[in-house]
Scaffold this motif. Sequence first.
Motif, mmCIF file in Angstrom:
data_model
loop_
_atom_site.group_PDB
_atom_site.id
_atom_site.type_symbol
_atom_site.label_atom_id
_atom_site.label_comp_id
_atom_site.label_asym_id
_atom_site.label_seq_id
_atom_site.Cartn_x
_atom_site.Cartn_y
_atom_site.Cartn_z
ATOM 1 N N LEU A 1 0.847 -1.187 0.000
ATOM 2 C CA LEU A 1 0.000 0.000 0.000
ATOM 3 C C LEU A 1 0.886 1.241 0.000
ATOM 4 N N VAL A 2 0.587 2.183 -0.890
ATOM 5 C CA VAL A 2 1.389 3.396 -0.986
ATOM 6 C C VAL A 2 0.470 4.557 -1.333
ATOM 7 N N GLN A 3 0.871 5.738 -0.899
ATOM 8 C CA GLN A 3 0.087 6.936 -1.206
ATOM 9 C C GLN A 3 0.423 7.450 -2.599
ATOM 10 N N PRO A 4 -0.476 8.171 -3.211
ATOM 11 C CA PRO A 4 -0.173 8.785 -4.514
ATOM 12 C C PRO A 4 1.088 9.639 -4.429
ATOM 13 N N GLY A 5 1.908 9.526 -5.458
ATOM 14 C CA GLY A 5 3.187 10.224 -5.469
ATOM 15 C C GLY A 5 4.323 9.432 -4.866
ATOM 16 N N GLY A 6 4.000 8.345 -4.217
ATOM 17 C CA GLY A 6 5.016 7.523 -3.583
ATOM 18 C C GLY A 6 5.717 6.582 -4.550
ATOM 19 N N SER A 7 6.610 5.784 -3.995
ATOM 20 C CA SER A 7 7.419 4.863 -4.800
ATOM 21 C C SER A 7 7.401 3.468 -4.192
ATOM 22 N N LEU A 8 7.593 2.502 -5.051
ATOM 23 C CA LEU A 8 7.781 1.116 -4.637
ATOM 24 C C LEU A 8 8.794 0.485 -5.575
ATOM 25 N N ARG A 9 9.528 -0.484 -5.063
ATOM 26 C CA ARG A 9 10.394 -1.284 -5.927
ATOM 27 C C ARG A 9 9.966 -2.734 -5.815
ATOM 28 N N LEU A 10 9.549 -3.256 -6.936
ATOM 29 C CA LEU A 10 9.177 -4.662 -6.993
ATOM 30 C C LEU A 10 10.400 -5.495 -7.361
ATOM 31 N N SER A 11 10.452 -6.674 -6.802
ATOM 32 C CA SER A 11 11.516 -7.621 -7.116
ATOM 33 C C SER A 11 10.900 -8.916 -7.611
ATOM 34 N N CYS A 12 11.637 -9.575 -8.459
ATOM 35 C CA CYS A 12 11.216 -10.888 -8.956
ATOM 36 C C CYS A 12 12.438 -11.785 -8.933
ATOM 37 N N ALA A 13 12.396 -12.777 -8.084
ATOM 38 C CA ALA A 13 13.534 -13.672 -7.909
ATOM 39 C C ALA A 13 13.292 -14.992 -8.619
ATOM 40 N N ALA A 14 14.335 -15.475 -9.257
ATOM 41 C CA ALA A 14 14.284 -16.764 -9.936
ATOM 42 C C ALA A 14 15.306 -17.691 -9.312
ATOM 43 N N SER A 15 15.031 -18.971 -9.376
ATOM 44 C CA SER A 15 15.985 -19.911 -8.810
ATOM 45 C C SER A 15 16.032 -21.172 -9.654
ATOM 46 N N THR B 1 -2.895 0.998 -9.360
ATOM 47 C CA THR B 1 -3.342 -0.106 -8.521
ATOM 48 C C THR B 1 -3.667 -1.322 -9.370
ATOM 49 N N ALA B 2 -3.017 -2.436 -9.047
ATOM 50 C CA ALA B 2 -3.171 -3.660 -9.843
ATOM 51 C C ALA B 2 -2.350 -4.769 -9.205
ATOM 52 N N ASP B 3 -2.493 -5.944 -9.749
ATOM 53 C CA ASP B 3 -1.576 -7.052 -9.453
ATOM 54 C C ASP B 3 -0.448 -6.993 -10.471
ATOM 55 N N TRP C 1 5.583 -17.393 -15.738
ATOM 56 C CA TRP C 1 5.003 -16.279 -14.990
ATOM 57 C C TRP C 1 5.096 -16.520 -13.489
ATOM 58 N N GLY C 2 5.253 -15.405 -12.768
ATOM 59 C CA GLY C 2 5.155 -15.480 -11.319
ATOM 60 C C GLY C 2 3.703 -15.427 -10.869
ATOM 61 N N GLN C 3 3.514 -15.485 -9.571
ATOM 62 C CA GLN C 3 2.172 -15.492 -8.993
ATOM 63 C C GLN C 3 1.612 -14.096 -8.780
ATOM 64 N N GLY C 4 2.447 -13.097 -8.857
ATOM 65 C CA GLY C 4 1.988 -11.722 -8.740
ATOM 66 C C GLY C 4 2.149 -11.140 -7.349
ATOM 67 N N THR C 5 2.231 -9.819 -7.315
ATOM 68 C CA THR C 5 2.255 -9.082 -6.060
ATOM 69 C C THR C 5 1.325 -7.876 -6.218
ATOM 70 N N GLN C 6 0.591 -7.598 -5.181
ATOM 71 C CA GLN C 6 -0.436 -6.572 -5.282
ATOM 72 C C GLN C 6 0.112 -5.203 -4.914
ATOM 73 N N VAL C 7 -0.245 -4.216 -5.720
ATOM 74 C CA VAL C 7 0.110 -2.822 -5.453
ATOM 75 C C VAL C 7 -1.185 -2.030 -5.346
ATOM 76 N N THR C 8 -1.304 -1.294 -4.268
ATOM 77 C CA THR C 8 -2.487 -0.454 -4.058
ATOM 78 C C THR C 8 -2.030 0.965 -3.781
ATOM 79 N N VAL C 9 -2.509 1.893 -4.594
ATOM 80 C CA VAL C 9 -2.163 3.300 -4.449
ATOM 81 C C VAL C 9 -3.422 4.045 -4.021
ATOM 82 N N VAL C 10 -3.399 4.514 -2.804
ATOM 83 C CA VAL C 10 -4.596 5.156 -2.253
ATOM 84 C C VAL C 10 -4.204 6.201 -1.241
ATOM 85 N N SER C 11 -4.990 7.250 -1.159
ATOM 86 C CA SER C 11 -4.707 8.331 -0.211
ATOM 87 C C SER C 11 -5.001 7.879 1.210
#
Length: 124
Positions: A11-25, A91-93, A114-124
């Motif tokens: 969960l992040v506020q509008p204007g914020g940042s996130l870094r997604l990672s995707c690890a493989a093995s 906001t999406a998976d 494909w990975g299973q996904g991670t959810q991102v929600t951008v909301v005030s």
Amino acid sequence: QVPLVESGGGLVQPGGSLRLSCAASGWMFDLFCMGWFRQVPGKERQFLASISARSSNKYYAELVKDRFTISRDNAKNTVYLQMNSLKPEDTADYYCAAATTAGDRTKESDYDYWGQGTQVTVVS
């Protein structure tokens, strides 16, 4: 099967940042083109960015090219998506994917795993 595990969503506020990672093995990560997509329930999966095996080529969807950055660390078998200036419509998976063939890899059908996904929600 090629295991891909996304992380970094939240969960992040509008204007914020996130870094997604995707690890493989357990496979030759540095031979694969990697991509990021997102999907909102009820809508088609949307291409965001792709990166070639050695990071020499990167492609972005027009709607995110000024805000998102794709990168990879082959030593860590990980691909990243840095997302800045986030908006509620982001906001999406979010999914990472691996392609066994080269090219710009901007279509869902270009990818084999494909990975299973991670959810991102951008909301005030």
